[in-house]
Design an enzyme around this catalytic site. Structure first.
Site, PDB file in Angstrom:
ATOM      1  N   GLU A 135       0.839  -1.208   0.000  1.00 41.64           N
ATOM      2  CA  GLU A 135       0.000   0.000   0.000  1.00 41.64           C
ATOM      3  C   GLU A 135       0.875   1.259   0.000  1.00 41.64           C
ATOM      4  O   GLU A 135       0.617   2.219  -0.713  1.00 41.64           O
ATOM      5  CB  GLU A 135      -0.901   0.019   1.254  1.00 41.64           C
ATOM      6  CG  GLU A 135      -2.088  -0.930   1.154  1.00 41.64           C
ATOM      7  CD  GLU A 135      -2.748  -1.174   2.512  1.00 41.64           C
ATOM      8  OE1 GLU A 135      -3.891  -1.630   2.511  1.00 41.64           O
ATOM      9  OE2 GLU A 135      -2.109  -0.933   3.566  1.00 41.64           O
ATOM     10  N   GLU A 181      47.412  -1.938  -1.039  1.00 42.17           N
ATOM     11  CA  GLU A 181      45.997  -2.264  -1.254  1.00 42.17           C
ATOM     12  C   GLU A 181      45.245  -1.047  -1.766  1.00 42.17           C
ATOM     13  O   GLU A 181      45.565   0.067  -1.374  1.00 42.17           O
ATOM     14  CB  GLU A 181      45.367  -2.673   0.095  1.00 42.17           C
ATOM     15  CG  GLU A 181      46.179  -3.699   0.841  1.00 42.17           C
ATOM     16  CD  GLU A 181      45.768  -3.835   2.321  1.00 42.17           C
ATOM     17  OE1 GLU A 181      44.793  -3.196   2.747  1.00 42.17           O
ATOM     18  OE2 GLU A 181      46.464  -4.590   3.022  1.00 42.17           O
ATOM     19  N   LYS A 215      42.533   1.786  -1.715  1.00 47.53           N
ATOM     20  CA  LYS A 215      41.795   2.395  -0.600  1.00 47.53           C
ATOM     21  C   LYS A 215      40.340   2.542  -1.039  1.00 47.53           C
ATOM     22  O   LYS A 215      40.013   3.388  -1.862  1.00 47.53           O
ATOM     23  CB  LYS A 215      42.394   3.754  -0.239  1.00 47.53           C
ATOM     24  CG  LYS A 215      41.748   4.381   0.981  1.00 47.53           C
ATOM     25  CD  LYS A 215      42.550   5.577   1.456  1.00 47.53           C
ATOM     26  CE  LYS A 215      42.024   6.152   2.749  1.00 47.53           C
ATOM     27  NZ  LYS A 215      40.694   6.703   2.650  1.00 47.53           N
ATOM     28  N   ASP A 233      36.584   3.501  -1.141  1.00 45.08           N
ATOM     29  CA  ASP A 233      35.862   4.670  -0.638  1.00 45.08           C
ATOM     30  C   ASP A 233      34.466   4.256  -0.189  1.00 45.08           C
ATOM     31  O   ASP A 233      33.486   4.421  -0.903  1.00 45.08           O
ATOM     32  CB  ASP A 233      35.789   5.731  -1.745  1.00 45.08           C
ATOM     33  CG  ASP A 233      35.394   7.082  -1.195  1.00 45.08           C
ATOM     34  OD1 ASP A 233      35.329   7.221   0.044  1.00 45.08           O
ATOM     35  OD2 ASP A 233      35.155   7.997  -1.999  1.00 45.08           O
ATOM     36  N   ARG A 236      32.438   2.912  12.271  1.00 38.15           N
ATOM     37  CA  ARG A 236      33.617   3.510  12.869  1.00 38.15           C
ATOM     38  C   ARG A 236      33.233   4.576  13.897  1.00 38.15           C
ATOM     39  O   ARG A 236      33.848   4.689  14.936  1.00 38.15           O
ATOM     40  CB  ARG A 236      34.473   4.129  11.771  1.00 38.15           C
ATOM     41  CG  ARG A 236      35.683   4.833  12.263  1.00 38.15           C
ATOM     42  CD  ARG A 236      36.544   5.244  11.082  1.00 38.15           C
ATOM     43  NE  ARG A 236      37.778   5.818  11.538  1.00 38.15           N
ATOM     44  CZ  ARG A 236      37.924   7.098  11.875  1.00 38.15           C
ATOM     45  NH1 ARG A 236      36.914   7.907  11.782  1.00 38.15           N
ATOM     46  NH2 ARG A 236      39.090   7.546  12.293  1.00 38.15           N
ATOM     47  N   TYR A 263      40.174  -6.123   5.398  1.00 40.29           N
ATOM     48  CA  TYR A 263      41.579  -5.727   5.233  1.00 40.29           C
ATOM     49  C   TYR A 263      42.308  -5.452   6.551  1.00 40.29           C
ATOM     50  O   TYR A 263      43.475  -5.121   6.557  1.00 40.29           O
ATOM     51  CB  TYR A 263      41.712  -4.501   4.316  1.00 40.29           C
ATOM     52  CG  TYR A 263      40.878  -3.305   4.735  1.00 40.29           C
ATOM     53  CD1 TYR A 263      41.134  -2.634   5.924  1.00 40.29           C
ATOM     54  CD2 TYR A 263      39.850  -2.843   3.926  1.00 40.29           C
ATOM     55  CE1 TYR A 263      40.377  -1.545   6.304  1.00 40.29           C
ATOM     56  CE2 TYR A 263      39.082  -1.745   4.294  1.00 40.29           C
ATOM     57  CZ  TYR A 263      39.351  -1.104   5.491  1.00 40.29           C
ATOM     58  OH  TYR A 263      38.594  -0.029   5.859  1.00 40.29           O
ATOM     59  N   LYS A 289      47.002   9.166  -1.693  1.00 42.48           N
ATOM     60  CA  LYS A 289      45.745   9.576  -2.316  1.00 42.48           C
ATOM     61  C   LYS A 289      45.932   9.870  -3.806  1.00 42.48           C
ATOM     62  O   LYS A 289      47.031  10.178  -4.253  1.00 42.48           O
ATOM     63  CB  LYS A 289      45.201  10.847  -1.624  1.00 42.48           C
ATOM     64  CG  LYS A 289      44.950  10.693  -0.145  1.00 42.48           C
ATOM     65  CD  LYS A 289      43.894   9.659   0.187  1.00 42.48           C
ATOM     66  CE  LYS A 289      42.501  10.200   0.245  1.00 42.48           C
ATOM     67  NZ  LYS A 289      42.149  11.087   1.298  1.00 42.48           N
ATOM     68  N   CYS A 301      28.518  43.301  12.540  1.00 42.54           N
ATOM     69  CA  CYS A 301      28.043  41.928  12.575  1.00 42.54           C
ATOM     70  C   CYS A 301      26.601  41.866  12.055  1.00 42.54           C
ATOM     71  O   CYS A 301      25.778  42.699  12.436  1.00 42.54           O
ATOM     72  CB  CYS A 301      28.084  41.431  14.021  1.00 42.54           C
ATOM     73  SG  CYS A 301      27.462  39.763  14.184  1.00 42.54           S
ATOM     74  N   CYS A 311      24.425  40.070  13.054  1.00 39.48           N
ATOM     75  CA  CYS A 311      23.527  39.618  14.115  1.00 39.48           C
ATOM     76  C   CYS A 311      22.608  40.768  14.524  1.00 39.48           C
ATOM     77  O   CYS A 311      22.879  41.918  14.206  1.00 39.48           O
ATOM     78  CB  CYS A 311      24.322  39.084  15.319  1.00 39.48           C
ATOM     79  SG  CYS A 311      24.946  40.342  16.436  1.00 39.48           S
ATOM     80  N   CYS A 335      32.738  39.352  15.914  1.00 40.70           N
ATOM     81  CA  CYS A 335      31.618  40.133  16.428  1.00 40.70           C
ATOM     82  C   CYS A 335      31.905  40.419  17.889  1.00 40.70           C
ATOM     83  O   CYS A 335      32.373  39.537  18.611  1.00 40.70           O
ATOM     84  CB  CYS A 335      30.334  39.309  16.286  1.00 40.70           C
ATOM     85  SG  CYS A 335      28.972  39.850  17.307  1.00 40.70           S
ATOM     86  N   CYS A 344      25.128  37.862  21.828  1.00 39.70           N
ATOM     87  CA  CYS A 344      24.908  37.591  20.408  1.00 39.70           C
ATOM     88  C   CYS A 344      24.223  36.234  20.248  1.00 39.70           C
ATOM     89  O   CYS A 344      24.809  35.198  20.577  1.00 39.70           O
ATOM     90  CB  CYS A 344      26.241  37.605  19.663  1.00 39.70           C
ATOM     91  SG  CYS A 344      26.098  37.072  17.950  1.00 39.70           S
TER      92      CYS A 344
HETATM   93  S1  IVH Z   1      43.624   0.219   7.020  1.00 35.46           S
HETATM   94  C1  IVH Z   1      44.753   1.675  11.290  1.00 35.46           C
HETATM   95  N1  IVH Z   1      43.108  -0.473   4.557  1.00 35.46           N
HETATM   96  O1  IVH Z   1      40.512   4.355   4.983  1.00 35.46           O
HETATM   97  C2  IVH Z   1      44.345   1.799   9.874  1.00 35.46           C
HETATM   98  N2  IVH Z   1      41.862   1.333   5.475  1.00 35.46           N
HETATM   99  O2  IVH Z   1      41.802   6.737   6.465  1.00 35.46           O
HETATM  100  C3  IVH Z   1      43.195   0.971   9.512  1.00 35.46           C
HETATM  101  N3  IVH Z   1      40.183   2.249   3.964  1.00 35.46           N
HETATM  102  O3  IVH Z   1      38.829   4.351   8.028  1.00 35.46           O
HETATM  103  C4  IVH Z   1      42.712   1.190   8.137  1.00 35.46           C
HETATM  104  N4  IVH Z   1      40.561   0.895   2.282  1.00 35.46           N
HETATM  105  O4  IVH Z   1      37.673   3.256   6.049  1.00 35.46           O
HETATM  106  C5  IVH Z   1      42.818   0.374   5.550  1.00 35.46           C
HETATM  107  N5  IVH Z   1      42.760  -1.248   2.409  1.00 35.46           N
HETATM  108  C6  IVH Z   1      42.448  -0.411   3.394  1.00 35.46           C
HETATM  109  C7  IVH Z   1      41.444   0.566   3.264  1.00 35.46           C
HETATM  110  C8  IVH Z   1      41.184   1.431   4.332  1.00 35.46           C
HETATM  111  C9  IVH Z   1      39.822   1.902   2.725  1.00 35.46           C
HETATM  112  C10 IVH Z   1      39.576   3.356   4.726  1.00 35.46           C
HETATM  113  C11 IVH Z   1      39.034   2.963   6.077  1.00 35.46           C
HETATM  114  C12 IVH Z   1      39.707   3.842   7.072  1.00 35.46           C
HETATM  115  C13 IVH Z   1      40.248   4.948   6.222  1.00 35.46           C
HETATM  116  C14 IVH Z   1      41.534   5.447   6.831  1.00 35.46           C
END
Ligand code: IVH
Length: 712
Positions: free
Chosen positions: A49, A130, A132, A134, A153, A242, A330, A435, A437, A459, A465
């Site tokens: 519904e 590895e 990373k 996202d 987390r 991981y 990165k 300001c 405000c 301010c 304020c």
């Molecule tokens: S190791 C003590 N491995 O990146 C470190 N993190 O900035 C433990 N992440 O919060 C993290 N891929 O969410 C690790 N192969 C990977 C990852 C990874 C993604 C993320 C994870 C962490 C953040 C750290």
């Protein structure tokens, strides 16, 4: 002839007037159904519904786009994120990673490890490299092989219990496979949604009038934060293992071994993971994955390098919130060009005027950006000293074409102005002198002591304020402070407007004083009010670091609050120190100054805070309502536990930061200056005034080798 009820008419037969009436009815009905379902746990419609209502709403909107209501259910978070997940304290904190951007950062990382471990140049270091992912990091706790808790987390120390939802993921085994599974295993990894699943989900959501997500990460987060696990189950979420948290035994002695062990237990691990043996190999891995990135069906924002040997990881330890044995390399931030339409002034909790740039909306890095912080007046004027990336000497004017950049979760920044495209009529921006405000007080410019951020405009309305008061309340309830479920910015604004909550303590007397009035407010049903008060009560006990942070003392951010909490241990000790400092007690000030990473700016801010009677009243009222829990004391069983040590001169076997981190790991306090309370001064070649001071005060002086002998 009596007019027909429009709810019986097929969508393609509706007149415009009927469609308008129908959209109103549907908004009301769906809204009421959502409330009953999500907030009151008492659904009155079947799923079918409910779906019918949403589908009809979407179909009418598709036929009459001009009639879409501002409060249309299609604009609302269809499946509103449920409030009130139970909080879980992580047995081992979930930390973050330091970032590397340039290749040189990677070489430095490897060099630091070599130095820290005192490895010779020809000793190989093996790394696990590895992608990373996202997504969202998740900690899965298995006891005697069975999944018992899944937690997000959160702030690293405390996450949210999403066990019921996680159980619906195919990639997460309910029981660990294999023999000899340790009694306690916390498997950590990333929950993510594939790009293709994300696109498909958005298409489906659009059709059904549900929520549209900005990127796969948001849609994974939204899908996990569902009150009904059936919704999560319908979303295609994946999980890569991981890392690990608490383990009663470690089954392997390398990171790569652990990854293989996760596979044997029934997890998926990332297939691109590779062993590398030098900085060059790591950098080549980064380049290769960068090339492959666009073709992968999941988002990655870099690669992670981890020292493979776990015994080395343990020796390397942590610096603040990140391991020294790992780094995230990165990918470059994504950039886009757009037009600066307006500059809005926001007033912060301390009265600082922060200009916010309003942009022509533009997509960058998978999200639509409309606002950018412009820091302060000097930044806009293009005068140096702000430490930001805007090209030196360029000012910002309304109508300017700007280049913006977004890196990961970081707030977008303006990195350049395209001067060629500046409209001829554009004039330099005039920063307000008063300001905005209601008090319209004059704005003063204040130079920061570090000079890093340039001049702040402030301010002068202080506690009168209303902007500053509400900003403080906002900070007070924020995630890293009191973090009260169901009490966010919106509620705070409402309660403030009603004058029910004007200072933090009022939150805790809300139930007693305003329960009835609150129940009469739109959107506050019996159940949600009960939940809100339960969430408030749950915070009547609060960790010292959160409490200190929540006070909103200038320059006392989360990290500083943690340092202060660790150093003083209890609220009473910190409060006494603050009062003494405010009264001009030089010794108390020196003692605070001696805490690692704390300097004049913080001591001055604490002095100013405790000098202000208004603040003392706020604190007194608040401590009448809440109990502050003492901070955890560092390790006590090392020979230097509880001692205060100062490092000076150049160290040869480790860097200064490494030495300090090591001292802290062993429960010692690494201070920045020498006082009567210093137990050891570790002096290397070139030590100057600190060494002289130590000799004057009769503090024990050690060489670097003596220190290492004492601590090993
Ligand atoms: S190791 C003590 N491995 O990146 C470190 N993190 O900035 C433990 N992440 O919060 C993290 N891929 O969410 C690790 N192969 C990977 C990852 C990874 C993604 C993320 C994870 C962490 C953040 C750290």
């Amino acid at each position: 002839m009596a007019s027909r009820d429009p709810s019986d008419i097929a969508v393609d037969k509706l007149t415009e007037a009927q469609a308008r009436a129908e959209l109103m009815r549907l908004a009301l009905e769906i809204g009421a159904a959502d409330r009953r379902y999500y907030q009151e746990d008492a659904p009155t419609l079947t799923d079918a519904e409910y779906d019918e209502l949403r589908k009809r709403n979407a179909a009418i909107e598709a036929r009459f786009p001009a009639l879409v209501r501002a409060d249309s259910p299609s604009k609302r978070v269809g499946a509103a994120p449920a409030r009130g997940f139970r909080k879980v304290r992580h047995a081992v904190p979930m930390l973050s990673l330091d970032n590397a951007f340039a290749d040189q950062d990677v070489t430095d990382f490897v060099g630091r490890i070599r130095r820290f471990l005192k490895l010779s140049d020809d000793e190989p270091i093996v790394f696990s490299a590895e992608p990373k992912i996202d997504g969202l990091s998740m900690s899965l706790r298995y006891e005697n092989g069975a999944l018992v808790t899944a937690a997000t987390r959160g702030d690293g120390a405390e996450g949210e219990d999403v066990t019921a939802n996680i159980r619906t993921l195919e990639d997460v085994p309910q029981r660990l496979k294999g023999k000899n599974i340790p009694p306690v295993c916390e498997v950590r990894g990333e929950v993510y949604m594939t790009k293709s699943a994300f696109l498909k989900l958005n298409q489906q959501q659009a059709k059904e009038g549900g929520q549209i997500f900005a990127n796969p990460r948001n849609s994974a987060a939204g899908s996990l934060r569902q009150k009904d696990p059936r919704v999560t189950a319908s979303r295609p979420l994946g999980f890569f293992a991981y890392a690990w948290g608490e383990m009663s035994e470690l089954p392997e002695d390398t990171q790569s071994g652990m990854i293989r062990w996760f596979e044997r237990c029934g997890f998926r691990t990332n297939p691109l993971t590779k062993i590398c043996r030098s900085a060059d190999e790591l950098i080549a891995f980064h380049a290769r994955i960068g090339d492959e990135r666009a073709g992968l069906d999941y988002d990655i924002d870099g690669v992670v390098y981890k020292v493979d040997r776990i015994d080395w990881q343990q020796r390397l330890g942590f610096v603040s919130r990140s391991p020294r044995w790992a780094i995230a390399h990165k990918f470059p931030a994504e950039r886009a060009t757009t037009v600066l339409r307006d500059i809005e002034i926001q007033i912060g909790r301390t009265g600082a005027l922060t200009p916010v740039g309003k942009l022509e909306p533009v997509g960058v890095g998978g999200v639509i950006v409309q606002n950018v912080t412009l820091h302060n007046e000097d930044y806009i004027r293009g005068v140096g000293g702000h430490g930001e990336e805007l090209r030196e000497g360029r000012d910002l004017r309304l109508g300017d074409t700007v280049v913006i950049q977004r890196a990961g979760d970081v707030i977008p920044q303006v990195v350049d102005v395209v001067i060629d495209k500046r409209p001829k009529t554009a004039k330099p921006y005039k920063f307000p002198t008063h300001c905005p405000c209601p008090l319209k007080t004059p704005v003063v410019r204040e130079e920061t002591s570090t000079g890093e951020e340039g001049a702040r405009s402030r301010c002068t309305g202080e506690f009168a304020c209303p902007f500053q008061k509400t900003e403080h309340l906002r900070l007070f309830v924020s995630r890293r402070a009191f973090d009260i479920d169901g009490l966010g910015e919106k509620q705070i604004a409402l309660f403030f407007e009603k004058r029910w909550v004007e200072e933090p303590a009022d939150i805790f007397t809300l139930e007693k004083k305003h329960r009835k009035e609150l129940l009469a407010e739109e959107g506050f049903g019996e159940v949600s009010v009960r939940n809100l008060f339960a969430a408030i009560d749950a915070r009547r006990e609060i960790a010292l670091e959160r409490f200190i942070y929540a006070l909103g003392i200038r320059h006392v951010g989360e990290t500083t609050a943690l340092q202060l909490a660790r150093a003083y241990g209890s609220w009473k000790a910190f409060h006494d120190a603050g009062l003494k400092i405010a009264k001009g007690d030089a010794e108390a000030a020196a003692e605070m100054d001696a805490i690692d990473q704390i300097g004049d700016t913080v001591v001055e801010a604490v002095r100013a805070y405790f000098k202000e009677k208004h603040n003392l009243r706020i604190v007194e009222n608040l401590t009448g309502e809440v109990t502050v829990i003492d901070a955890e004391k560092p390790k006590k069983d090392s020979p230097v536990a509880g001692k205060t040590v100062v490092f000076t001169g150049s160290l040869e076997k480790m860097t200064r930061d490494e030495a300090k981190a090591m001292a802290e790991r062993l429960g010692a306090k690494a201070a920045g200056s020498v006082s009567k309370k210093t137990d050891y001064v570790v002096a290397g070649p070139g030590a100057g005034s600190k060494l002289t001071e130590a000799q004057k005060l009769g503090v024990k002086v050690l060489s670097e080798d003596e220190w290492l002998k004492l601590t090993s």
